[in-house]
Design a protein around this motif. Sequence first.
Motif: not given
Length: 422
Positions: A254, A257, A259, A313, A327-329, A334
Amino acid sequence: MLAPNTGVVDAAVAILALFAMGYFVHSRDRIGRLENQALDADLLRVNADLIEANTQLNERVQEAVHTLEVRNAELGTQSQMLQRRNQEIQTTSDVADLLQACLTLDEARTILLRAAAKLFPGTRGSIATINSSRNLIETFVHWSDGPSSNAGQVFAPSECWALRRGHPHSHEQDGDRVSIPCVPLGREVPAAYLCVPLVAQGETVGVFRLQTENQDPLALHDLNGAVQSMARHVALALANLRLRESLRLQSIRDPLTGLHNRRYLEETLEREVRRAIRGEVSISILVLDIDHFKKFNDSFGHDAGDVVLKELAGLMQRVFREEDVVCRYGGEEFLIALLGADEAQAMMRAEHLRQAVEGLALSFQHQPLGTVTISVGVATLSEQRSKPEDLIQAADQALYRAKKEGRNQVMAAAADSVSEEA
């Protein structure tokens, strides 16, 4: 009266004939001796001429043999040089093919170490790369035939004359040319060294350095062609690997962030769930959401919202283990995959994260942002939830219940949450 006189005459004639015959024989013998003497002289002269001609011929033969020996030695040396050059070309070609097939920088490092041992035996050398900020150069590969302090060396691009000048830079302590050593080589400058910039697609990506303690000024000159050829292949390979790594990170990270993104999570979770089922170990999923994030954006602006997302994050990366998948969903949501964690462990770690988030003191442009809270849903691998999508769905349902029942809390998925949806 005439008879006596006739006898005298005959006697005289006979005597004269005998005398003439003796003189003839004597003259003939003398002439023979003279002829023999002349013949012997001629023979001696001819023999001397033959000896002199034979001596000259032997000298010419010896000169020709020496010339042939010298020529054969030169041809042998040239043949060895050609064989060595062919070997260098073949090795360089093999290295180039292998480098182009590399998927990671670690693979490239292994190949370059093996290639250096073959192409540059008895030398010290390194390949250093420029960092993304282009303010530091760090050793990427280092090889040495003895103790050396150059491994892991970090220096500024301005400290390397090859990078300053934009073309190869060499230095010889006892050479005839005017040169100056590079600062990165340290106080003990080797007898000779060569620095070659690594340039690919118009961009400098690093520097190739080769050093030797050999006092022969031609020691590095003979390797110059191999060094520059290798430098071209290395530069292109490093540039391609960097680009590939950048594209890979962009596809699984991402950008805000740092992530992992949803794509990476789905691929990884599919693999890890199968592995957990085979190994009969547990996996838990946390799905969390920032409470009232829309109201927060409306009050402080989207830039402040981005600050909150990045801070959260960073906190999750500190709280969870490296083997866990964070992870950032999507949006302010998240997802964390806790490998090897059962429901109790997952609940405990989720609560620890919730408390840590609640304790954050965030500000944007010197303005306090107030308290930030999260709601968390937890689901653990089970017979009813044996697929990644089942786990995510169950954790998402638990998150919905946590938000519905007041937010800022952790909620475990019900045992039959998936079957109810079905």
